[in-house]
Design a protein around this motif. Structure first.
Motif, short mmCIF file in Angstrom:
data_model
loop_
_atom_site.label_atom_id
_atom_site.label_comp_id
_atom_site.label_asym_id
_atom_site.label_seq_id
_atom_site.Cartn_x
_atom_site.Cartn_y
_atom_site.Cartn_z
N VAL A 189 40.36 52.58 28.72
CA VAL A 189 39.36 51.89 27.89
C VAL A 189 39.98 50.68 27.19
O VAL A 189 39.44 49.57 27.21
CB VAL A 189 38.76 52.87 26.86
N LEU A 190 41.15 50.89 26.56
CA LEU A 190 41.79 49.77 25.86
C LEU A 190 42.23 48.67 26.83
O LEU A 190 42.08 47.48 26.54
CB LEU A 190 43.01 50.29 25.09
N GLY A 191 42.76 49.07 27.98
CA GLY A 191 43.19 48.07 28.96
C GLY A 191 42.03 47.24 29.47
O GLY A 191 42.12 46.01 29.57
N SER A 192 40.92 47.89 29.78
CA SER A 192 39.75 47.16 30.25
C SER A 192 39.22 46.21 29.19
O SER A 192 38.85 45.06 29.48
CB SER A 192 38.65 48.15 30.65
N LEU A 193 39.21 46.65 27.94
CA LEU A 193 38.71 45.81 26.85
C LEU A 193 39.57 44.57 26.64
O LEU A 193 39.08 43.44 26.60
CB LEU A 193 38.64 46.64 25.56
N PHE A 194 40.89 44.75 26.53
CA PHE A 194 41.76 43.63 26.17
C PHE A 194 42.10 42.74 27.36
O PHE A 194 42.38 41.55 27.16
CB PHE A 194 43.02 44.17 25.49
N ILE A 195 42.10 43.27 28.56
CA ILE A 195 42.30 42.41 29.73
C ILE A 195 41.12 41.45 29.87
O ILE A 195 41.29 40.26 30.17
CB ILE A 195 42.51 43.25 31.00
N GLY A 196 39.90 41.98 29.64
CA GLY A 196 38.74 41.10 29.69
C GLY A 196 38.68 40.13 28.53
O GLY A 196 38.35 38.95 28.70
N TRP A 197 39.03 40.60 27.33
CA TRP A 197 38.97 39.75 26.14
C TRP A 197 40.01 38.62 26.21
O TRP A 197 39.75 37.48 25.84
CB TRP A 197 39.20 40.62 24.90
N ALA A 198 41.20 38.92 26.73
CA ALA A 198 42.26 37.92 26.85
C ALA A 198 42.11 37.07 28.10
O ALA A 198 42.94 36.18 28.33
CB ALA A 198 43.62 38.60 26.84
N ALA A 199 41.09 37.33 28.90
CA ALA A 199 40.82 36.55 30.12
C ALA A 199 42.03 36.53 31.04
O ALA A 199 42.43 35.49 31.57
CB ALA A 199 40.40 35.12 29.76
N LEU A 200 42.61 37.70 31.28
CA LEU A 200 43.74 37.82 32.20
C LEU A 200 43.20 38.00 33.62
O LEU A 200 42.44 38.93 33.89
CB LEU A 200 44.63 39.00 31.81
N THR A 201 43.61 37.12 34.51
CA THR A 201 43.10 37.15 35.88
C THR A 201 43.90 38.07 36.79
O THR A 201 43.40 38.51 37.82
CB THR A 201 43.10 35.74 36.48
N GLY A 202 45.16 38.33 36.45
CA GLY A 202 46.02 39.12 37.32
C GLY A 202 46.61 38.33 38.47
O GLY A 202 47.39 38.87 39.25
N ASN A 203 46.27 37.05 38.59
CA ASN A 203 46.77 36.19 39.66
C ASN A 203 47.74 35.18 39.05
O ASN A 203 47.36 34.07 38.68
CB ASN A 203 45.61 35.48 40.35
N THR A 204 49.01 35.59 38.93
CA THR A 204 49.96 34.79 38.14
C THR A 204 51.20 34.36 38.91
O THR A 204 51.99 33.59 38.37
CB THR A 204 50.41 35.60 36.92
N ASP A 205 51.41 34.83 40.13
CA ASP A 205 52.61 34.42 40.87
C ASP A 205 52.27 34.28 42.35
O ASP A 205 51.12 34.43 42.76
CB ASP A 205 53.76 35.41 40.65
N ASP A 206 53.29 34.00 43.14
CA ASP A 206 53.08 33.77 44.57
C ASP A 206 52.58 35.02 45.27
O ASP A 206 51.75 34.95 46.18
CB ASP A 206 54.38 33.29 45.22
N ASN A 207 53.08 36.18 44.87
CA ASN A 207 52.68 37.42 45.55
C ASN A 207 51.21 37.75 45.30
O ASN A 207 50.47 38.07 46.24
CB ASN A 207 53.56 38.57 45.07
N THR A 208 50.79 37.69 44.04
CA THR A 208 49.37 37.95 43.76
C THR A 208 48.48 36.87 44.35
O THR A 208 47.36 37.15 44.78
CB THR A 208 49.15 38.04 42.24
N GLY A 209 48.98 35.62 44.39
CA GLY A 209 48.21 34.56 45.03
C GLY A 209 48.04 34.80 46.51
O GLY A 209 46.96 34.55 47.08
N LEU A 210 49.08 35.29 47.18
CA LEU A 210 48.98 35.60 48.60
C LEU A 210 48.01 36.75 48.84
O LEU A 210 47.20 36.71 49.78
CB LEU A 210 50.37 35.96 49.14
N ILE A 211 48.06 37.77 47.98
CA ILE A 211 47.12 38.90 48.12
C ILE A 211 45.68 38.40 47.97
O ILE A 211 44.79 38.77 48.74
CB ILE A 211 47.44 39.99 47.07
N HIS A 212 45.45 37.56 46.97
CA HIS A 212 44.10 37.05 46.75
C HIS A 212 43.65 36.16 47.90
O HIS A 212 42.46 36.15 48.26
CB HIS A 212 44.06 36.27 45.43
#
Length: 511
Positions: free
Chosen positions: A328-351
């Motif tokens: 619950v806390l993770g979902s709330l603050f990840i959305g509130w802080a606008a964290l995309t999860g796409n921050t490096d080459d590996n996550t960019g390749l996955i996306h």
């Protein structure tokens, strides 16, 4: 000189009351002529005869049976038997039913979720040849020859650029230094036995030597002499040796419980590789997949390592509540802080390969799975502490148990939170060095998404860990103290005919 005759055995302190049992776990029966008959199976000569059978029942069974008979014949003997299997589990039948009513539907829901979301494997895709998405083979360095970099470089000319920059200085060093020409033989794949050459620059981090095992990347669309290139070192042997030392250490110290821990670790990796990762790649919601996968890992690991008991069930409940709080806390603050999860080459390749994957959901799934391992440690430790406190003082109520357990938990909180923060800081150390080199302020560093992800991950996980201590301690104190009326009833029944055997020299049973 006459020698005084000593009695055949030293006199013993008489027990209080008929069929009494002291706290050392020995059970006695009432013998009229000899008021002591040890319940550890020893035979005592004397007048009269007594026999006691004490059975330490588990989970609501009868506490013990006592029979005693005295015979006044002068040449009689005293005889005693005790059958004690350790302390009775301090959980009543009603509480076991309540725990089962909660955990059985939960386990059934996890099984249904595994069946519904179970993937058939990772979906196929065309390789991009970038990063990890490349074809690789195993190879061996067969020969290494030194030569001048000027003759090895294709350009042949000496660079005259600015040596004050890192690029210019490296180019001059490569031109004037000594390079190596390595011959590599491919050991696997369709091109097994094929050889190619690669130039190793003097400032290159990874230097090759003869006989070294390496990993080579294969690009079929490139020219034939450029299809293979060394991409990494083969580390299978040292990693396998280290894993073997770890397994031996765990089994040597933990014995059977350590072996079960290794089995549960293997099952966790199987669930991660064959369920969680492929299900996410197939487009399932990463949060749902993480919750179901981590719940399955939790149930298997805890019950396999600690046994199917009420104590383990309390730890499972405490872990489950803490995981829900983290989600619950993770979902709330990840959305509130606008964290995309796409921050490096590996996550960019996955996306890029799988645009349908929710990267922020993948970030939350990582928070939940990463917190699970530490949560297991905290909840099991707190539950065991409360159980042992109850064993040391059965008269202590649930408030006393909670206060004593929470004092232990405060020390646990301090060490676990510090461990979690340092673990994340160590993983992000190169990134922190880059910010230090750039002389960025603390606010600027914390506001960047790369660091903000780690901050949210660390703080959300730490809040869940802190909350797990009072939650699990309260659950354990309530459950372990709820059986006191049943114990009192058993003691009252024992006053009339038999005392419940508690403790004993026999083997302890799981609680």
């Amino acid at each position: 000189m006459t020698t005084p005759q000593r009695p055949p055995f030293p006199p013993r302190r008489p027990r209080r009351g008929p069929n009494s049992a002291e706290g050392d776990g020995r059970t006695t029966g009432h013998v009229p002529a000899v008021p002591h008959a040890a319940g550890d199976g020893r035979h005592v000569a004397g007048q009269g005869q007594g026999q006691v059978h004490g059975h330490g029942a588990e989970d609501g069974g009868h506490g013990g049976e006592g029979t005693g008979g005295g015979h006044g014949a002068g040449g009689g003997h005293g005889h005693s038997h005790a059958h004690s299997h350790g302390p009775a589990a301090p959980v009543s039948r009603h509480l076991r039913k309540v725990i089962a009513a909660i955990l059985i539907p939960f386990a059934a829901a996890v099984l249904v979720g595994l069946a519904v979301l179970w993937p058939g494997g990772a979906p196929p895709h065309e390789r991009t040849g970038v990063g990890f998405d490349r074809q690789t083979q195993q190879a061996t360095v067969t020969e290494v020859v030194e030569l001048s970099c000027q003759s090895a470089n294709a350009s042949g000319g000496t660079p005259t650029g600015d040596t004050s920059t890192a690029e210019g200085s490296s180019a001059v060093q490569q031109a004037k230094g000594t390079c190596k020409r390595a011959t590599i033989r491919v050991d696997t794949g369709d091109d097994k036995g094929r050889t190619f050459e690669e130039i190793v620059q003097p400032d290159q981090t990874r230097q090759l030597h003869e006989g070294q095992k390496v990993v080579v990347a294969y690009e079929p669309s490139a020219p034939k002499d450029l299809q293979y290139s060394v991409t990494d070192v083969n580390r299978r042997l040292p990693l396998a040796l280290l894993a073997g030392i770890f397994a031996l250490a765990v089994v040597a110290v933990g014995r059977m419980r350590g072996l079960m821990a290794l089995v549960s670790l293997a099952i966790s990796f199987l669930l991660l590789n064959f369920f969680i990762l492929p299900a996410v790649l197939q487009g399932s919601n990463p949060l749902v997949v993480a919750v179901i996968g981590s719940s399955a890992i939790m149930l298997i690991a805890l019950y396999l390592c600690h046994g199917l008991s009420a104590r383990t069930s309390v730890a499972v409940l405490g872990t489950l509540i803490s995981l829900l709080l983290i989600g619950v806390l993770g979902s709330l603050f990840i959305g509130w802080a606008a964290l995309t999860g796409n921050t490096d080459d590996n996550t960019g390749l996955i996306h890029g390969l799988y645009p349908s994957i929710d990267m922020s959901g993948l970030l939350l799934a990582g928070v939940i799975i990463g917190s699970l391992g530490v949560l297991d440690d905290v909840t099991v430790t707190q539950t065991s502490a409360v159980w042992e406190l109850h064993e040391a003082n059965p008269a202590m109520g649930w408030r006393g148990l909670y206060r004593a357990g929470i004092r232990i938990g405060r020390d646990h909180i301090a060490s676990v939170v510090n461990t979690l923060v340092l673990a994340y800081a160590g993983a992000a150390l190169p990134l922190l060095l880059l910010f230090s080199i750039a002389q960025s302020g603390v606010g600027t560093v914390a506001n960047s998404e790369l660091v903000a992800e780690e901050i949210v991950r660390t703080l959300v996980g730490s809040i869940g860990l802190v909350a797990s201590v009072p939650v699990t301690t309260a659950l354990a104190a309530l459950v372990v103290s709820a059986d006191r009326p049943a114990q009192a009833a058993g003691a009252a029944a024992g006053a009339g005919g038999g005392a419940p055997a508690r403790g004993g020299r026999g083997r302890r049973r799981k609680r």
